[in-house]
Design a protein around this motif. Sequence first.
Motif, PDB file in Angstrom:
ATOM      1  N   VAL A  48      -9.746  11.923 -12.537  1.00  0.00           N
ATOM      2  CA  VAL A  48     -10.366  13.184 -12.931  1.00  0.00           C
ATOM      3  C   VAL A  48     -11.510  13.537 -11.979  1.00  0.00           C
ATOM      4  CG1 VAL A  48     -11.598  14.360 -14.806  1.00  0.00           C
ATOM      5  CG2 VAL A  48      -9.687  12.860 -15.332  1.00  0.00           C
ATOM      6  N   SER A  49     -12.170  12.519 -11.435  1.00  0.00           N
ATOM      7  CA  SER A  49     -13.243  12.763 -10.472  1.00  0.00           C
ATOM      8  C   SER A  49     -13.237  11.642  -9.424  1.00  0.00           C
ATOM      9  CB  SER A  49     -14.602  12.826 -11.172  1.00  0.00           C
ATOM     10  OG  SER A  49     -14.893  11.592 -11.776  1.00  0.00           O
ATOM     11  N   GLY A  50     -13.721  11.965  -8.222  1.00  0.00           N
ATOM     12  CA  GLY A  50     -13.723  10.993  -7.126  1.00  0.00           C
ATOM     13  C   GLY A  50     -12.310  10.651  -6.686  1.00  0.00           C
ATOM     14  N   CYS A  51     -11.476  11.646  -6.598  1.00  0.00           N
ATOM     15  CA  CYS A  51     -10.049  11.454  -6.331  1.00  0.00           C
ATOM     16  C   CYS A  51      -9.722  11.614  -4.842  1.00  0.00           C
ATOM     17  CB  CYS A  51      -9.236  12.462  -7.131  1.00  0.00           C
ATOM     18  SG  CYS A  51      -9.659  12.494  -8.882  1.00  0.00           S
ATOM     19  N   GLY A  52      -8.472  11.313  -4.508  1.00  0.00           N
ATOM     20  CA  GLY A  52      -7.988  11.459  -3.140  1.00  0.00           C
ATOM     21  C   GLY A  52      -7.760  12.907  -2.737  1.00  0.00           C
ATOM     22  N   VAL A  53      -7.670  13.817  -3.717  1.00  0.00           N
ATOM     23  CA  VAL A  53      -7.536  15.250  -3.455  1.00  0.00           C
ATOM     24  C   VAL A  53      -8.605  15.979  -4.259  1.00  0.00           C
ATOM     25  CG1 VAL A  53      -5.045  15.187  -2.987  1.00  0.00           C
ATOM     26  CG2 VAL A  53      -5.852  15.596  -5.316  1.00  0.00           C
ATOM     27  N   VAL A  94     -10.069  18.013  -7.072  1.00  0.00           N
ATOM     28  CA  VAL A  94      -9.648  18.193  -8.463  1.00  0.00           C
ATOM     29  C   VAL A  94     -10.606  19.176  -9.128  1.00  0.00           C
ATOM     30  CG1 VAL A  94      -9.239  17.058 -10.665  1.00  0.00           C
ATOM     31  CG2 VAL A  94      -8.692  15.870  -8.550  1.00  0.00           C
ATOM     32  N   PRO A  95     -10.186  20.444  -9.261  1.00  0.00           N
ATOM     33  CA  PRO A  95     -11.053  21.427  -9.926  1.00  0.00           C
ATOM     34  C   PRO A  95     -11.154  21.145 -11.433  1.00  0.00           C
ATOM     35  CG  PRO A  95      -8.963  22.426  -9.253  1.00  0.00           C
ATOM     36  CD  PRO A  95      -8.948  21.017  -8.763  1.00  0.00           C
ATOM     37  N   ALA A  96     -12.099  21.779 -12.085  1.00  0.00           N
ATOM     38  CA  ALA A  96     -12.257  21.616 -13.533  1.00  0.00           C
ATOM     39  C   ALA A  96     -10.948  21.971 -14.229  1.00  0.00           C
ATOM     40  CB  ALA A  96     -13.379  22.517 -14.037  1.00  0.00           C
ATOM     41  N   GLY A  97     -10.608  21.211 -15.259  1.00  0.00           N
ATOM     42  CA  GLY A  97      -9.373  21.466 -15.988  1.00  0.00           C
ATOM     43  C   GLY A  97      -8.144  20.955 -15.258  1.00  0.00           C
ATOM     44  N   SER A  98      -8.328  19.958 -14.372  1.00  0.00           N
ATOM     45  CA  SER A  98      -7.218  19.405 -13.596  1.00  0.00           C
ATOM     46  C   SER A  98      -7.368  17.891 -13.488  1.00  0.00           C
ATOM     47  CB  SER A  98      -7.197  19.996 -12.187  1.00  0.00           C
ATOM     48  OG  SER A  98      -7.103  21.393 -12.217  1.00  0.00           O
ATOM     49  N   TYR A  99      -6.309  17.246 -13.023  1.00  0.00           N
ATOM     50  CA  TYR A  99      -6.334  15.806 -12.754  1.00  0.00           C
ATOM     51  C   TYR A  99      -5.359  15.496 -11.640  1.00  0.00           C
ATOM     52  CZ  TYR A  99      -2.107  15.828 -15.653  1.00  0.00           C
ATOM     53  OH  TYR A  99      -0.862  16.093 -16.171  1.00  0.00           O
ATOM     54  N   SER A 100      -5.477  14.278 -11.106  1.00  0.00           N
ATOM     55  CA  SER A 100      -4.620  13.865  -9.996  1.00  0.00           C
ATOM     56  C   SER A 100      -3.950  12.538 -10.341  1.00  0.00           C
ATOM     57  CB  SER A 100      -5.475  13.702  -8.731  1.00  0.00           C
ATOM     58  OG  SER A 100      -4.695  13.208  -7.661  1.00  0.00           O
ATOM     59  N   LEU A 101      -2.631  12.455 -10.151  1.00  0.00           N
ATOM     60  CA  LEU A 101      -1.906  11.185 -10.258  1.00  0.00           C
ATOM     61  C   LEU A 101      -1.823  10.616  -8.854  1.00  0.00           C
ATOM     62  CD1 LEU A 101       1.091  11.855 -12.681  1.00  0.00           C
ATOM     63  CD2 LEU A 101      -0.969  10.543 -13.101  1.00  0.00           C
ATOM     64  N   GLU A 102      -2.321   9.388  -8.685  1.00  0.00           N
ATOM     65  CA  GLU A 102      -2.436   8.840  -7.337  1.00  0.00           C
ATOM     66  C   GLU A 102      -1.846   7.444  -7.231  1.00  0.00           C
ATOM     67  OE1 GLU A 102      -6.417  11.311  -6.058  1.00  0.00           O
ATOM     68  OE2 GLU A 102      -6.662   9.215  -6.616  1.00  0.00           O
ATOM     69  N   ARG A 103      -1.318   7.167  -6.042  1.00  0.00           N
ATOM     70  CA  ARG A 103      -0.715   5.865  -5.723  1.00  0.00           C
ATOM     71  C   ARG A 103      -1.628   5.145  -4.739  1.00  0.00           C
ATOM     72  NH1 ARG A 103       4.013   7.323  -2.770  1.00  0.00           N
ATOM     73  NH2 ARG A 103       2.747   7.143  -0.908  1.00  0.00           N
ATOM     74  N   ASP A 104      -1.755   3.838  -4.902  1.00  0.00           N
ATOM     75  CA  ASP A 104      -2.546   3.024  -3.972  1.00  0.00           C
ATOM     76  C   ASP A 104      -1.654   2.645  -2.794  1.00  0.00           C
ATOM     77  OD1 ASP A 104      -4.149   1.275  -2.599  1.00  0.00           O
ATOM     78  OD2 ASP A 104      -4.333  -0.178  -4.246  1.00  0.00           O
ATOM     79  N   ASP A 105      -1.952   3.217  -1.630  1.00  0.00           N
ATOM     80  CA  ASP A 105      -1.184   2.927  -0.418  1.00  0.00           C
ATOM     81  C   ASP A 105      -1.882   1.909   0.480  1.00  0.00           C
ATOM     82  OD1 ASP A 105       1.165   4.237  -0.767  1.00  0.00           O
ATOM     83  OD2 ASP A 105       0.854   5.748   0.785  1.00  0.00           O
ATOM     84  N   GLY A 106      -2.957   1.312  -0.021  1.00  0.00           N
ATOM     85  CA  GLY A 106      -3.680   0.310   0.772  1.00  0.00           C
ATOM     86  C   GLY A 106      -2.880  -0.980   0.862  1.00  0.00           C
ATOM     87  N   PRO A 107      -3.286  -1.888   1.755  1.00  0.00           N
ATOM     88  CA  PRO A 107      -2.591  -3.171   1.895  1.00  0.00           C
ATOM     89  C   PRO A 107      -2.724  -3.991   0.611  1.00  0.00           C
ATOM     90  CG  PRO A 107      -4.618  -3.165   3.174  1.00  0.00           C
ATOM     91  CD  PRO A 107      -4.439  -1.778   2.638  1.00  0.00           C
ATOM     92  N   SER A 108      -1.719  -4.753   0.295  1.00  0.00           N
ATOM     93  CA  SER A 108      -1.722  -5.580  -0.911  1.00  0.00           C
ATOM     94  C   SER A 108      -2.912  -6.529  -0.885  1.00  0.00           C
ATOM     95  CB  SER A 108      -0.413  -6.364  -1.001  1.00  0.00           C
ATOM     96  OG  SER A 108      -0.389  -7.127  -2.178  1.00  0.00           O
ATOM     97  N   TRP A 123      -6.137   5.534  -2.160  1.00  0.00           N
ATOM     98  CA  TRP A 123      -5.478   6.383  -3.154  1.00  0.00           C
ATOM     99  C   TRP A 123      -5.003   7.682  -2.541  1.00  0.00           C
ATOM    100  CZ3 TRP A 123      -4.233   3.933  -7.344  1.00  0.00           C
ATOM    101  CH2 TRP A 123      -5.023   2.872  -7.800  1.00  0.00           C
ATOM    102  N   ILE A 124      -3.708   7.989  -2.744  1.00  0.00           N
ATOM    103  CA  ILE A 124      -3.147   9.265  -2.270  1.00  0.00           C
ATOM    104  C   ILE A 124      -2.390   9.929  -3.413  1.00  0.00           C
ATOM    105  CG2 ILE A 124      -2.912   8.479   0.117  1.00  0.00           C
ATOM    106  CD1 ILE A 124       0.204   8.523  -0.536  1.00  0.00           C
ATOM    107  N   ASN A 125      -2.418  11.231  -3.402  1.00  0.00           N
ATOM    108  CA  ASN A 125      -1.643  12.019  -4.357  1.00  0.00           C
ATOM    109  C   ASN A 125      -0.317  12.341  -3.691  1.00  0.00           C
ATOM    110  OD1 ASN A 125      -0.515  14.501  -5.542  1.00  0.00           O
ATOM    111  ND2 ASN A 125      -2.365  14.489  -6.802  1.00  0.00           N
ATOM    112  N   GLU A 126       0.786  11.941  -4.294  1.00  0.00           N
ATOM    113  CA  GLU A 126       2.102  12.129  -3.678  1.00  0.00           C
ATOM    114  C   GLU A 126       2.454  13.596  -3.460  1.00  0.00           C
ATOM    115  OE1 GLU A 126       4.577   8.230  -5.055  1.00  0.00           O
ATOM    116  OE2 GLU A 126       4.399   9.834  -6.534  1.00  0.00           O
ATOM    117  N   ASP A 127       1.954  14.475  -4.341  1.00  0.00           N
ATOM    118  CA  ASP A 127       2.229  15.909  -4.211  1.00  0.00           C
ATOM    119  C   ASP A 127       1.210  16.604  -3.313  1.00  0.00           C
ATOM    120  OD1 ASP A 127       4.347  15.611  -6.000  1.00  0.00           O
ATOM    121  OD2 ASP A 127       3.052  15.998  -7.727  1.00  0.00           O
ATOM    122  N   GLY A 128       0.054  15.974  -3.144  1.00  0.00           N
ATOM    123  CA  GLY A 128      -0.991  16.573  -2.317  1.00  0.00           C
ATOM    124  C   GLY A 128      -1.867  17.572  -3.051  1.00  0.00           C
ATOM    125  N   VAL A 129      -1.597  17.803  -4.322  1.00  0.00           N
ATOM    126  CA  VAL A 129      -2.401  18.760  -5.101  1.00  0.00           C
ATOM    127  C   VAL A 129      -2.639  18.211  -6.503  1.00  0.00           C
ATOM    128  CG1 VAL A 129      -1.621  20.825  -3.870  1.00  0.00           C
ATOM    129  CG2 VAL A 129      -0.354  20.032  -5.855  1.00  0.00           C
TER     130      VAL A 129
END
Length: 175
Positions: free
Chosen positions: A85-90, A92-106, A112-118
């Motif tokens: 909801v905050s401090g995201c990879g994309v 995130v305006p008010a009333g929004s959220y981001s689903l993110e995947r960890d693409d860092g090394p194991s 954190w990246i958002n697969e859709d980019g928005v």
Amino acid sequence: GVRGVRRILLADRRRRAARGHRGMTLIELVTVVMLLIILGAIAIPSISPVVLRYRLRGAAWQVAGDLRLARQRAVTIKRRFRMCVSGCGVAVPAGSYSLERDDGPSGGPADWINEDGVATHLPPNVTIAANANPTFTILGTAGGGTLTLTNPVGTYTVVVAQSGRVTVCEGGVCP
């Protein structure tokens, strides 16, 4: 002359009345339209809270569904996922959220990246807040978190347990 025309018009009116045909005058039509406008103006505000309630409930279930999807994706592709909801990879305006995947090394730092980019937008007038960004591991467990959705008519809470279970509760507090 004039009497003859009057007689014809009167006879025509009688014939129409006998057949049940009577036209509507402009005054009658305007009156009916005005009554419909007044009734509509009265009915719309009484419908509005109902619409707001459904928007809020729908938003809560949308968030819960996306959290369940994030858990499933974490287990399937063996990458951590989170709802942010905050401090995201994309942005995130008010009333929004981001689903993110960890693409860092194991075992390394998270990337954190958002697969859709928005960010995903919630319905109008619905806000979302989180006490933590719920994060799912590759085993389906989670760093728990609580998301609170509100609008002018109420509150819903979406809770992510450490087991990965997602629960939706109305009224702000889950039992």
